[in-house]
Write a protein that holds these residues in place. Structure first.
Motif, PDB file in Angstrom:
ATOM      1  N   ALA A 164       1.182  -1.518  -0.075  1.00 46.49           N
ATOM      2  CA  ALA A 164      -0.486   0.457  -0.105  1.00 46.49           C
ATOM      3  C   ALA A 164       1.168   1.294   0.144  1.00 46.49           C
ATOM      4  O   ALA A 164       0.623   2.222  -0.839  1.00 46.49           O
ATOM      5  N   PRO A 165       2.396   1.291   0.816  1.00 39.33           N
ATOM      6  CA  PRO A 165       2.690   2.383   0.729  1.00 39.33           C
ATOM      7  C   PRO A 165       3.306   2.949  -0.222  1.00 39.33           C
ATOM      8  O   PRO A 165       3.271   3.825  -1.024  1.00 39.33           O
TER       9      PRO A 165
ATOM     10  N   SER B 204       1.027   4.347  -2.890  1.00 40.68           N
ATOM     11  CA  SER B 204       0.408   5.828  -2.831  1.00 40.68           C
ATOM     12  C   SER B 204       1.492   6.157  -3.107  1.00 40.68           C
ATOM     13  O   SER B 204       1.556   7.209  -3.868  1.00 40.68           O
ATOM     14  N   LEU B 205       2.853   6.500  -2.506  1.00 38.52           N
ATOM     15  CA  LEU B 205       3.967   6.990  -3.518  1.00 38.52           C
ATOM     16  C   LEU B 205       3.914   6.788  -5.080  1.00 38.52           C
ATOM     17  O   LEU B 205       3.863   7.633  -5.883  1.00 38.52           O
TER      18      LEU B 205
END
Lengths: 183, 182
Positions: A25-26, A29-30
């Motif tokens: 997920a991170p 997102s980035l």
């Protein structure tokens, strides 16, 4: 027994989803942030970040700072950053697309405001083994070299501005920075 | 009649629990309190830390880039020195003692601020006669040094400061945070 079995399934599912969320997920997102920022200029291109985007991405930096970024992609070729910065304090940070800082420097550490950084994709195990058996490559004078563990990432150049009147001239100087695929 | 607690219930429940626990972990893991009683907290972004994936996830999921480390360290505060949550309905006074101050610092409210100077930094403020630094955190403009905060609700303050080479986060001087009028 049946209940125990399904509780174990639930626990296993929870652990798997927990790990998947943290791992993916991170970075997703980035990636989306980078794509949105670079939508006008594309990857491997340096541009000055609009102040609104700067505030979202780097809230700890004063709004009148000048932040330049390059969303690099070294999957098909190396990328060269030719930085051109005005005198004064500045920082350079290179992030992988997982948010890890893979390189950072400032004006005091570099001792120069004009420099070149060669970005390349770090070799995988097979490539490293192959390189170990080959002759040493000829060194080329390309300044600093940074190997990225991921094909995509972000270069961030930050210049704090004390007087708002200086911002335009600093932006003009920093805009001469180039980020492009290596020849 | 199909039992309520069937396979999809356990699988979906497990998935939701996994995602919720992961999100909760990103908000809480890696936070370290500092000097006794200080409301400021730092996140451990060291690559070698076990909680590194969670602290990085905290920043990226919030749409922010993690601090680059090196000469800068970030602190956040969601309460004042007395432990009361920071709210837009109250004004706060932040003070930094003279003498051992960071060479550079900035202060901002993480949430969308009211019109005004959302971020202040060390070069742009006026110090007191004794060299100390005082500024107000308020949704309304204040005389002297002032950092704008959101118009309503609770908020977090973000304090970014430079540090000496090799110094730990604990060595960085911190602002005191005292509630004023509400």
């Amino acid at each position: 027994m049946r209940l125990t079995y399904w509780c174990a399934v639930a626990l296993f599912t929870a652990v798997a989803c927990h790990a998947a969320f943290i791992l993916f997920a991170p970075a997703y997102s980035l990636d989306r942030s980078i794509l949105r920022l670079a939508s006008g200029t594309g990857t491997n291109s340096f541009f000055i970040l609009p102040q609104e985007a700067q505030r979202r991405l780097l809230p700890g930096y004063p709004a009148q700072s000048v932040v330049g970024i390059c969303a690099f992609d070294v999957s098909s070729s190396d990328v060269t950053l030719n930085a051109n910065l005005p005198d004064g304090f500045w920082t350079l940070t290179i992030y992988s697309n997982h948010g890890d800082v893979i390189y950072s420097a400032n004006n005091t550490q570099t001792g120069t405001n004009t420099f070149t950084v060669a970005l390349s994709l770090a070799p995988d195990l097979l490539q490293m083994l192959k390189q170990a058996t080959e002759k040493e490559p000829v060194d080329t004078d390309t300044g600093w070299t940074v190997s990225s563990p991921e094909p995509r990432g972000l270069v961030v150049l930050w210049y704090p501005v004390v007087e708002a009147a200086q911002r335009d001239s600093i932006m003009r100087d920093m805009s001469r920075t180039a980020c492009q695929p290596a020849a | 009649m199909k039992p309520v607690f069937s396979a999809p219930f356990f699988i979906l429940g497990g998935a939701l629990a996994g995602v919720a626990s992961a999100y909760l972990a990103t908000q809480t893991l890696g936070l370290t309190g500092l000097a006794g009683g200080s409301p400021w907290q730092a996140r451990n972004v060291a690559a070698s830390a076990l909680v590194h994936p969670y602290t990085i996830a905290y920043y990226l999921l919030g749409g922010r880039l993690p601090p680059s480390g090196g000469p800068f360290v970030e602190f956040t505060a969601s309460t004042d020195d007395s432990g009361n949550p920071l709210t837009a309905s109250c004004d706060y006074v932040l003070s930094l003692q003279p003498g051992n101050q960071p060479a550079w610092w900035s202060l901002t409210a993480l949430e969308e601020a009211a019109d005004g100077k959302a971020t202040v930094m060390s070069q742009g403020i006026v110090a007191e006669a004794d060299g100390s630094v005082r500024l107000s955190a308020s949704r309304h403009p204040q005389p002297g040094n002032w950092v704008a905060v959101p118009r309503s609700g609770r908020y977090h303050l973000l304090y970014t400061a430079s540090r000496e080479t090799g110094a730990s986060a604990e060595a960085v001087p911190l602002f005191s945070l005292v509630k004023g009028s509400c």
